[in-house]
Design a protein around this motif. Structure first.
Motif, PDB file in Angstrom:
ATOM      1  N   LEU A 160       0.900  -1.144   0.000  1.00 38.59           N
ATOM      2  CA  LEU A 160       0.000   0.000   0.000  1.00 38.59           C
ATOM      3  C   LEU A 160       0.944   1.199   0.000  1.00 38.59           C
ATOM      4  O   LEU A 160       1.452   1.614   1.037  1.00 38.59           O
ATOM      5  CB  LEU A 160      -0.885  -0.017   1.253  1.00 38.59           C
ATOM      6  CG  LEU A 160      -1.758  -1.268   1.393  1.00 38.59           C
ATOM      7  CD1 LEU A 160      -2.360  -1.375   2.788  1.00 38.59           C
ATOM      8  CD2 LEU A 160      -2.870  -1.244   0.342  1.00 38.59           C
ATOM      9  N   ALA A 161       1.234   1.730  -1.207  1.00 37.96           N
ATOM     10  CA  ALA A 161       2.327   2.695  -1.353  1.00 37.96           C
ATOM     11  C   ALA A 161       1.839   4.117  -1.136  1.00 37.96           C
ATOM     12  O   ALA A 161       0.805   4.520  -1.673  1.00 37.96           O
ATOM     13  CB  ALA A 161       2.949   2.556  -2.733  1.00 37.96           C
ATOM     14  N   TYR A 162       2.586   4.881  -0.321  1.00 34.89           N
ATOM     15  CA  TYR A 162       2.249   6.285  -0.085  1.00 34.89           C
ATOM     16  C   TYR A 162       3.354   7.216  -0.559  1.00 34.89           C
ATOM     17  O   TYR A 162       3.235   8.434  -0.444  1.00 34.89           O
ATOM     18  CB  TYR A 162       1.919   6.541   1.390  1.00 34.89           C
ATOM     19  CG  TYR A 162       2.899   5.919   2.364  1.00 34.89           C
ATOM     20  CD1 TYR A 162       4.174   6.441   2.545  1.00 34.89           C
ATOM     21  CD2 TYR A 162       2.530   4.793   3.105  1.00 34.89           C
ATOM     22  CE1 TYR A 162       5.067   5.862   3.420  1.00 34.89           C
ATOM     23  CE2 TYR A 162       3.417   4.202   3.984  1.00 34.89           C
ATOM     24  CZ  TYR A 162       4.694   4.742   4.145  1.00 34.89           C
ATOM     25  OH  TYR A 162       5.583   4.155   5.014  1.00 34.89           O
ATOM     26  N   ALA A 163       4.455   6.661  -1.080  1.00 32.32           N
ATOM     27  CA  ALA A 163       5.527   7.534  -1.574  1.00 32.32           C
ATOM     28  C   ALA A 163       6.125   6.973  -2.853  1.00 32.32           C
ATOM     29  O   ALA A 163       6.196   5.753  -3.041  1.00 32.32           O
ATOM     30  CB  ALA A 163       6.614   7.702  -0.521  1.00 32.32           C
ATOM     31  N   MET A 164       6.519   7.886  -3.744  1.00 34.58           N
ATOM     32  CA  MET A 164       7.174   7.511  -4.998  1.00 34.58           C
ATOM     33  C   MET A 164       8.459   8.316  -5.113  1.00 34.58           C
ATOM     34  O   MET A 164       8.439   9.540  -4.937  1.00 34.58           O
ATOM     35  CB  MET A 164       6.252   7.818  -6.179  1.00 34.58           C
ATOM     36  CG  MET A 164       6.827   7.411  -7.520  1.00 34.58           C
ATOM     37  SD  MET A 164       5.680   7.732  -8.875  1.00 34.58           S
ATOM     38  CE  MET A 164       6.131   9.393  -9.291  1.00 34.58           C
ATOM     39  N   ASN A 165       9.552   7.646  -5.378  1.00 39.67           N
ATOM     40  CA  ASN A 165      10.872   8.294  -5.478  1.00 39.67           C
ATOM     41  C   ASN A 165      11.145   9.205  -4.278  1.00 39.67           C
ATOM     42  O   ASN A 165      11.655  10.312  -4.421  1.00 39.67           O
ATOM     43  CB  ASN A 165      10.989   9.071  -6.790  1.00 39.67           C
ATOM     44  CG  ASN A 165      10.969   8.134  -7.987  1.00 39.67           C
ATOM     45  OD1 ASN A 165      11.272   6.942  -7.856  1.00 39.67           O
ATOM     46  ND2 ASN A 165      10.606   8.649  -9.150  1.00 39.67           N
ATOM     47  N   GLY A 166      10.784   8.731  -3.070  1.00 40.51           N
ATOM     48  CA  GLY A 166      11.127   9.433  -1.838  1.00 40.51           C
ATOM     49  C   GLY A 166      10.200  10.574  -1.459  1.00 40.51           C
ATOM     50  O   GLY A 166      10.401  11.225  -0.436  1.00 40.51           O
ATOM     51  N   GLU A 167       9.160  10.837  -2.261  1.00 41.17           N
ATOM     52  CA  GLU A 167       8.247  11.930  -1.932  1.00 41.17           C
ATOM     53  C   GLU A 167       6.818  11.418  -1.850  1.00 41.17           C
ATOM     54  O   GLU A 167       6.494  10.389  -2.443  1.00 41.17           O
ATOM     55  CB  GLU A 167       8.340  13.030  -2.989  1.00 41.17           C
ATOM     56  CG  GLU A 167       9.574  13.894  -2.818  1.00 41.17           C
ATOM     57  CD  GLU A 167       9.789  14.821  -4.002  1.00 41.17           C
ATOM     58  OE1 GLU A 167       8.779  15.264  -4.593  1.00 41.17           O
ATOM     59  OE2 GLU A 167      10.952  15.083  -4.322  1.00 41.17           O
TER      60      GLU A 167
ATOM     61  N   LEU B 229       3.150  10.558  -2.554  1.00 41.85           N
ATOM     62  CA  LEU B 229       2.594  10.192  -3.846  1.00 41.85           C
ATOM     63  C   LEU B 229       1.887  11.405  -4.475  1.00 41.85           C
ATOM     64  O   LEU B 229       0.960  11.949  -3.888  1.00 41.85           O
ATOM     65  CB  LEU B 229       1.593   9.067  -3.604  1.00 41.85           C
ATOM     66  CG  LEU B 229       1.333   8.049  -4.696  1.00 41.85           C
ATOM     67  CD1 LEU B 229       2.623   7.395  -5.173  1.00 41.85           C
ATOM     68  CD2 LEU B 229       0.382   6.985  -4.154  1.00 41.85           C
ATOM     69  N   PRO B 230       2.300  11.846  -5.665  1.00 42.28           N
ATOM     70  CA  PRO B 230       1.575  12.946  -6.316  1.00 42.28           C
ATOM     71  C   PRO B 230       0.156  12.483  -6.682  1.00 42.28           C
ATOM     72  O   PRO B 230      -0.041  11.295  -6.968  1.00 42.28           O
ATOM     73  CB  PRO B 230       2.391  13.204  -7.593  1.00 42.28           C
ATOM     74  CG  PRO B 230       3.690  12.492  -7.399  1.00 42.28           C
ATOM     75  CD  PRO B 230       3.421  11.360  -6.472  1.00 42.28           C
ATOM     76  N   ALA B 231      -0.793  13.415  -6.696  1.00 42.00           N
ATOM     77  CA  ALA B 231      -2.196  13.047  -6.949  1.00 42.00           C
ATOM     78  C   ALA B 231      -2.376  12.207  -8.212  1.00 42.00           C
ATOM     79  O   ALA B 231      -3.021  11.157  -8.168  1.00 42.00           O
ATOM     80  CB  ALA B 231      -3.065  14.295  -6.979  1.00 42.00           C
ATOM     81  N   PRO B 232      -1.779  12.597  -9.363  1.00 44.06           N
ATOM     82  CA  PRO B 232      -2.021  11.786 -10.575  1.00 44.06           C
ATOM     83  C   PRO B 232      -1.444  10.370 -10.480  1.00 44.06           C
ATOM     84  O   PRO B 232      -1.805   9.504 -11.267  1.00 44.06           O
ATOM     85  CB  PRO B 232      -1.302  12.572 -11.685  1.00 44.06           C
ATOM     86  CG  PRO B 232      -1.073  13.933 -11.120  1.00 44.06           C
ATOM     87  CD  PRO B 232      -0.951  13.772  -9.653  1.00 44.06           C
ATOM     88  N   HIS B 233      -0.544  10.144  -9.517  1.00 47.16           N
ATOM     89  CA  HIS B 233       0.023   8.806  -9.350  1.00 47.16           C
ATOM     90  C   HIS B 233      -0.714   8.002  -8.289  1.00 47.16           C
ATOM     91  O   HIS B 233      -0.281   6.913  -7.916  1.00 47.16           O
ATOM     92  CB  HIS B 233       1.512   8.893  -9.022  1.00 47.16           C
ATOM     93  CG  HIS B 233       2.345   9.226 -10.225  1.00 47.16           C
ATOM     94  ND1 HIS B 233       2.588   8.333 -11.239  1.00 47.16           N
ATOM     95  CD2 HIS B 233       2.965  10.383 -10.593  1.00 47.16           C
ATOM     96  CE1 HIS B 233       3.336   8.907 -12.171  1.00 47.16           C
ATOM     97  NE2 HIS B 233       3.566  10.156 -11.812  1.00 47.16           N
TER      98      HIS B 233
END
Lengths: 252, 234
Positions: free
Chosen positions: A188-195, A197-201
């Protein structure tokens, strides 16, 4: 002459019955071991079932999708479609998802609801994986989140559970069988590339299913339900994707 | 025809049942793979090298085709995998038969004498001068045909299966070497496309040669198993 005809009739009937019951028994057995996908009907069903069953038998809990080095992270990460445009989601987003609750219910001992802060406080896993879109393009990104297995263990999954159903804020609901639900790379991912999760992702939390095509990693999660059957959800084909022409299982 | 002439219908065995059945099953499934593969390709007609690639990154080939994003790859994928199963299972039966019956050794492996320079140049020159399809040549395959069929059966089809599996995140979680040996998932996709191109080239030449050699008699031989010719004697 008459005798022989009856005998032949008996033999053919017997063989046909044995063949038919053999097929039924094989189908039952395959179903019991979770080798038949929910979208097994129709002209393409045989191909789907063969692919799903073969891959399920080949893969184990320990077969991990390939992981990569930080230097291999893609600079271009495309997005298919905008965030949901319903009022509930937009309101939650305006308040930075502080009022968002992740609901876990169904066949669990302790139905629960977690805030984003609670999820972030749980033990996390970070993985750099490759994601291919069914269209053909692909990218590598780093994902951080709570393993789904951790949350399932907190809620206490009942033994008769066969699928986990994922309900997002957009129409793309989906489901995983238990081998993928318990898999260590299912997050259940809440971060992408250390930041964050941006809304579109998929903010605030999206699913990551590392051993399947991109469309299986659905975005904008709201609730998961543990169940023993998918028959009463949507058209009973296991997710939204078969209803618009794409297979439920996307290990390809 | 003069009165008193004698007609003799000569029937000669050409292809055995396993070869005929697997030939047509392969033909049908290859058709399915080709049509559905094209539908899948249209969702993103750009090819890359390495692990990743998307619009906004460098491609190695931009195919002169439109991006079709209206869901054609959905049925495309369903049909592609169904056809692939038929093709692979048929190929398995054919390969087991080919080994056990010595079909590969007798009918496809070139004889050592055929590999001599004079022999090879004669066959190539015959082809270039379109001197084809003598009755004697129809009875067995010449060295060019043997080489082509061996390439298709033992190189092109296995490569299609390998590169196809190398694109699957589920399969590569069990056998990562399938994709790492090819240099990445997008490389696998590109090779899959290029090898498909060679198979299409084979199909075109194959059908052209069947036409040049007598379409009806050759197709009849692949359906019934026999070649028939009518000998007319005075």
């Amino acid at each position: 002459m008459k005798d022989r005809l009856t005998r032949r009739k008996w033999i053919t009937t017997g063989l046909a019955a044995a063949g038919a019951s053999g097929l039924v028994a094989a189908a039952r057995l395959a179903d019991r071991y979770g080798l038949i996908p929910p979208d097994h009907g129709g002209i393409y069903g045989a191909g789907e079932t063969l692919t799903y069953a073969t891959q399920r038998l080949l893969m184990s809990y320990h077969s991990l999708a390939r992981e990569f080095d930080r230097s291999q992270i893609s600079k271009v990460i495309p997005v298919n479609g905008p965030p949901p445009e319903n009022e509930t989601y937009e309101l939650l987003r305006e308040h930075d998802f502080k009022d968002w609750r992740f609901v876990v219910d169904g066949l669990v001992a302790r139905p629960s609801a977690f805030s984003l802060a609670e999820l972030k406080a749980f033990p996390s896993r970070t993985q750099i994986t490759h994601q291919a879109c069914e269209e053909g393009w692909s990218f590598i990104a780093e994902w951080t989140g709570v393993p789904l297995s951790y949350v399932l263990n907190l809620a206490g999954v009942r033994p008769q559970a066969r699928y986990v159903v994922f309900l997002p804020f957009d129409p793309f609901w989906d489901s995983l069988d238990m081998p993928d639900a318990w898999h260590p790379q299912t997050l259940l991912a809440y971060a992408m590339n250390g930041e964050d999760l941006p809304a579109p992702h998929g903010a605030p939390v999206r699913l990551r299913v590392a051993r399947q095509l991109g469309y299986k990693s659905i975005k904008y999660l709201a609730r998961i339900t543990v169940t023993d059957t998918l028959k009463n959800i949507g058209k009973g084909w296991g997710s939204y994707s078969p209803e618009i022409g794409y297979s439920w299982y996307a290990g390809i | 025809m003069r009165a008193g002439s004698v007609q003799a219908v000569v029937r000669e065995a050409r292809h055995c049942a396993v070869v005929r059945i697997t030939h047509w099953l392969t033909a049908v499934s290859f058709g399915g793979l080709l049509v559905s593969g094209f539908a899948i390709l249209l969702a993103h007609p750009r090819l890359y090298w390495g692990e990743t690639g998307a619009v906004g990154t460098d491609s190695i080939i931009d195919l002169p085709l439109p991006f079709v994003l209206t869901g054609q790859s959905g049925w495309g994928r369903y049909l592609h995998f169904l056809s692939a199963w038929v093709c692979v299972l048929t190929g398995l039966v054919y390969a087991l038969y080919g080994i056990s019956s010595q079909h590969f050794r007798n009918d496809l492996l070139p004889a050592r004498a055929d590999l001599s320079w004079t022999c090879l140049s004669r066959v190539v020159s015959n082809h270039l001068h379109l001197k084809l399809a003598t009755a004697e040549a129809f009875a067995s395959y010449n060295v060019l045909q043997r080489f082509t069929y061996l390439m298709v059966v033992f190189v092109l089809f296995p490569f299609m299966i390998w590169t196809g599996l190398a694109m699957s995140p589920a399969i590569t979680s069990v056998f990562p070497v399938l994709v790492s040996l090819l240099g990445g998932q997008q490389s696998a996709r590109t090779i899959h496309f290029v090898v498909a191109g060679f198979l299409v080239l084979f199909l075109v030449v194959h059908v052209a040669m069947v036409c040049a050699g007598g379409f009806r008699s050759r197709v009849r031989a692949m359906i019934t198993g026999y070649t028939t010719s009518i000998n007319v004697r005075a």
